[in-house]
Design a protein around this motif. Sequence first.
Motif, mmCIF file in Angstrom:
data_model
loop_
_atom_site.group_PDB
_atom_site.id
_atom_site.type_symbol
_atom_site.label_atom_id
_atom_site.label_comp_id
_atom_site.label_asym_id
_atom_site.label_seq_id
_atom_site.Cartn_x
_atom_site.Cartn_y
_atom_site.Cartn_z
ATOM 1 N N SER A 1 9.528 1.509 2.184
ATOM 2 C CA SER A 1 10.388 2.495 1.675
ATOM 3 C C SER A 1 11.708 2.494 2.601
ATOM 4 O O SER A 1 11.709 2.342 3.796
ATOM 5 N N VAL A 2 12.774 2.480 2.071
ATOM 6 C CA VAL A 2 14.239 2.710 2.522
ATOM 7 C C VAL A 2 14.613 4.077 2.751
ATOM 8 O O VAL A 2 14.852 4.656 1.347
ATOM 9 N N VAL B 1 5.810 3.744 0.975
ATOM 10 C CA VAL B 1 5.146 2.519 0.653
ATOM 11 C C VAL B 1 5.383 1.542 1.930
ATOM 12 O O VAL B 1 6.421 1.471 2.706
ATOM 13 N N TYR B 2 4.204 0.664 2.084
ATOM 14 C CA TYR B 2 4.183 -0.176 3.173
ATOM 15 C C TYR B 2 3.680 -1.739 2.794
ATOM 16 O O TYR B 2 3.125 -1.784 1.954
ATOM 17 N N ARG B 3 4.369 -2.604 3.393
ATOM 18 C CA ARG B 3 4.112 -4.289 2.949
ATOM 19 C C ARG B 3 3.919 -4.817 3.994
ATOM 20 O O ARG B 3 4.240 -4.554 5.301
ATOM 21 N N SER B 4 2.892 -5.482 3.747
ATOM 22 C CA SER B 4 2.510 -6.762 4.579
ATOM 23 C C SER B 4 2.874 -8.185 4.115
ATOM 24 O O SER B 4 2.692 -8.409 2.992
ATOM 25 N N ALA B 5 3.564 -8.939 4.949
ATOM 26 C CA ALA B 5 3.958 -10.228 4.595
ATOM 27 C C ALA B 5 2.866 -11.403 4.900
ATOM 28 O O ALA B 5 3.268 -12.497 4.547
ATOM 29 N N ASP B 6 1.947 -10.974 5.480
ATOM 30 C CA ASP B 6 0.936 -11.894 5.918
ATOM 31 C C ASP B 6 -0.683 -11.621 5.383
ATOM 32 O O ASP B 6 -1.597 -11.539 6.237
ATOM 33 N N ARG B 7 -0.611 -11.149 4.297
ATOM 34 C CA ARG B 7 -2.065 -10.994 3.502
ATOM 35 C C ARG B 7 -2.644 -9.804 4.048
ATOM 36 O O ARG B 7 -4.031 -9.691 4.352
ATOM 37 N N GLY B 8 -1.831 -8.727 4.481
ATOM 38 C CA GLY B 8 -2.612 -7.554 5.094
ATOM 39 C C GLY B 8 -2.756 -7.685 6.593
ATOM 40 O O GLY B 8 -3.698 -6.556 6.957
ATOM 41 N N VAL C 1 0.803 -1.353 0.059
ATOM 42 C CA VAL C 1 0.073 0.013 -0.105
ATOM 43 C C VAL C 1 0.884 1.069 -0.116
ATOM 44 O O VAL C 1 1.855 1.185 0.805
ATOM 45 N N GLY C 2 0.567 2.219 -0.750
ATOM 46 C CA GLY C 2 1.270 3.453 -0.955
ATOM 47 C C GLY C 2 0.425 4.662 -0.507
ATOM 48 O O GLY C 2 -0.766 4.796 -0.703
ATOM 49 N N ASN C 3 1.186 5.339 0.461
ATOM 50 C CA ASN C 3 0.533 6.758 0.741
ATOM 51 C C ASN C 3 1.437 7.966 0.600
ATOM 52 O O ASN C 3 2.386 7.732 -0.062
#
Length: 580
Positions: free
Chosen positions: A244-245, A230-237, A224-226
Amino acid sequence: AIVDNQLAVSFYPEPSGMVFIGTVPFSTLWVSRDGGLTWSNREVSSGYALAIDPTQPGTAYIANLDSTYGPLAVTHDSGTTWRTVPDAPGRIFHRLAVDSRDGVLYAASGFLSILSGGSWSELAIPVTSVALGAGMVYAAGSGTFCRKPDGASWTCNALPGISPSDILEVPPQTQGQVPRLLLLSYDGLFSSVDGGANFVPVSGDPKGFASAAAIDPFGAAVYVGNDVGVYRSADRGATWAKSSVGLNSSWIRALTVDPKDPSTIWAGGEARIHDVSQAGPGVFRSSDGGASWVSASASGRPGYVFSLGIDPSNSRNLFAASFGKVDRSADGGSTWTETGTVAFQNSGFVHAIAVDPSSSSKVLAASNGLKSSDDGGENWSGVLPEQVYSLLFDSRHPGTVYAGEAWETSYYPFGTGFAVQTSRDDGRTWRRAGSMGDGAVTAFAEDPFSDEVVYAATYAGTILRSADSGATWEHWDTDGATSGSPIFTLVADPVRPGLLYLGSWAGAYISLDGGRNWDLFVEGLEPYGVLGLAISPDGRFLYAGTTGAGVFRRDLVLSERAPVNPLSGGTRTPRKLIRR
């Protein structure tokens, strides 16, 4: 499909399918019929959503194409020709979705409109977003979430205090489980594990506008980007972490290079959706020439940054201009304090800030009136009553300052002509020159190879040049090189005479002849606008802060191996000469 307020992309499921890309509201619609290898375009006047019908080859819908085609248009030949969709409700559609099983079109516009079998129906459901899932249709609006299973009727429930912008169904890991629903909103990211009956904020999500989402088709990852990254979920949300680094802001308006250490770069993060009640992206610092970044804000300060000022004699002394205030750091960004609380009250955007290179105690800030501080930002006083957009202390002539204005701003916020205020006594007294026919002066740059030449750029996309330290100004149209796009930033190359770079909504441009001719300089940068530019003191690297992709770096030494040619047509004639 990905749809947000700045970019709409829609594509067929197979890789070789048709792809549409357009900006919102559209000025150009791009079409690829070979999976993105080649593109063609057509001009359109407005548009808010795209959807391709996967059940009919070559068929796609576009909402609010233009006045000729009404609120909804359709193509059956992959975008070559378009026609009005008959009997479409006269509304502005924010989201479109076509069911891959039966070709039914769902259109959200504040109500939900449905095109099935050539006939329209409309449900009095207050929704602005619609999405499709496995055997389910979802729709959402401010405070309302609705769902319709196959063969059943609609059910709706309340979404207290949530303004949704999009919906995403995350397939379950095990067949038979209820899929997770993600609700993108102006208030953050929300999750439901009971089919949409209840939504709760997800763990780890920042507050702010969640604008885009994507699912990894080969795993459990969701992105998901805002406006802050950018944010990441490794467990289906279920749980989220920053992806973002370093530089977790995509809109960068302010850039500056540390004059004492060229490997240190400072960036000010803006945000496409401004909510000054929330913490903005802030200030970022790179210590390795832009390769990586760390936050240089503390406790939400600074927030939305429109300009950065750095003390040439002490680069740990920094200023960040924001909305109605200026923040100051005396320790290289470790801590910040707000200055001029009263002086900047009701000032709106502080467009620019500058530190006198011959005296660290002298600072100027451009806002609704020019503000001046003689004690390093502790106290501020008004100097000019006019709206000021840009500033430059002339490092070659101590005491000389330039302030960019508009000729007249009673109706247009950036005016109907340019005006330059010049001071020879460190900002105590000013003389004004200008002309009708342009917008405000938005950027300045001094020529490193001449003691008298100064350049300026305008909101109307034109270039000004003074050969006598601001006494008179030559004025060049860019003859369409920048498409009349507003110019936000202008820098002169410190080691190559005559080279200038500018940034505008249309991207980055280069001039090889002191601003008379311009050409695009966007290899690797398209399709982003450029809000900020900075160049290293040795002329090696050019940095660009963009409208949606963070910071780019260009190696100008490598660029010389494949020089960019200026526009054809030779030297242009100055259109007018303005004297003070």
